[in-house]
Design a protein around this motif. Structure first.
Motif, mmCIF file in Angstrom:
data_model
loop_
_atom_site.group_PDB
_atom_site.id
_atom_site.type_symbol
_atom_site.label_atom_id
_atom_site.label_comp_id
_atom_site.label_asym_id
_atom_site.label_seq_id
_atom_site.Cartn_x
_atom_site.Cartn_y
_atom_site.Cartn_z
ATOM 1 N N THR A 103 23.389 -39.052 -51.462
ATOM 2 C CA THR A 103 22.442 -39.642 -52.403
ATOM 3 C C THR A 103 23.207 -40.372 -53.495
ATOM 4 O O THR A 103 24.116 -39.817 -54.100
ATOM 5 N N TYR A 104 22.803 -41.602 -53.711
ATOM 6 C CA TYR A 104 23.457 -42.403 -54.741
ATOM 7 C C TYR A 104 22.666 -42.363 -56.028
ATOM 8 O O TYR A 104 21.457 -42.198 -56.033
ATOM 9 N N GLN A 134 23.189 -47.466 -57.047
ATOM 10 C CA GLN A 134 22.337 -48.252 -56.155
ATOM 11 C C GLN A 134 22.217 -49.691 -56.647
ATOM 12 O O GLN A 134 22.269 -50.639 -55.849
ATOM 13 N N THR A 149 25.553 -51.382 -55.954
ATOM 14 C CA THR A 149 25.733 -51.600 -54.517
ATOM 15 C C THR A 149 24.945 -52.814 -54.057
ATOM 16 O O THR A 149 25.464 -53.669 -53.317
ATOM 17 N N LYS A 150 23.703 -52.916 -54.503
ATOM 18 C CA LYS A 150 22.877 -54.071 -54.142
ATOM 19 C C LYS A 150 23.510 -55.359 -54.664
ATOM 20 O O LYS A 150 23.562 -56.372 -53.962
ATOM 21 N N GLU A 207 30.148 -47.100 -56.044
ATOM 22 C CA GLU A 207 29.049 -47.229 -55.077
ATOM 23 C C GLU A 207 28.630 -45.872 -54.512
ATOM 24 O O GLU A 207 27.446 -45.629 -54.282
#
Length: 132
Positions: A2-3, A8, A11-12, A40
């Motif tokens: 789980t981030y 998140q 990362t996106k 990340e």
């Protein structure tokens, strides 16, 4: 795994940037590109002082990323900021701040006419949106 919300968002941004991790690390000032992978994965926190450069490099909103990181890493401070400063700002409030800053950069802040009219227009839009 789980981030975190901050991880998140980053990362996106990395995925959409079209840049390599080495290019991002160089632009942000990280010595090792592996730092990005650790961020990340949520294994390490983003240093708050690197958020402006990271947001700019990844095309993310600096305020949104900063507030997400503060909320996640320092929830007590986030609560105080929200209570004291009324954060987070709505899009309309952010628009007013941007307009004010643009006028300040031009050294052309006239609260009597143009700026007042712009604020009145925003208030009218806000009222109209509430009535829907």
């Amino acid at each position: 795994m789980t981030y975190s919300p901050t991880a998140q968002m980053i990362t996106k941004g990395i995925e959409e940037s079209g840049l390599t991790q080495r290019e991002i690390a160089d632009r942000v000032g990280f010595t090792h590109s592996s730092t990005l992978k650790m961020i990340e994965q949520g294994l390490t926190r983003v240093p708050l002082d690197r958020i402006p450069a990271l947001a700019q490099t990844l095309g993310l909103d600096q305020s949104t990323l900063l507030l997400a990181a503060i909320a996640e890493y320092h929830p007590g401070i986030y609560e105080v900021l929200c209570d004291t400063l009324g954060l987070p700002l709505s899009q309309a409030e952010q628009g007013v701040v941007v307009m004010f800053r643009m006028a300040a950069l031009k050294n052309d802040i006239e609260l009597d006419e143009p700026f007042r009219k712009a604020l009145e227009g925003l208030l009218e839009l806000t009222e109209a949106a509430k009535m829907r």
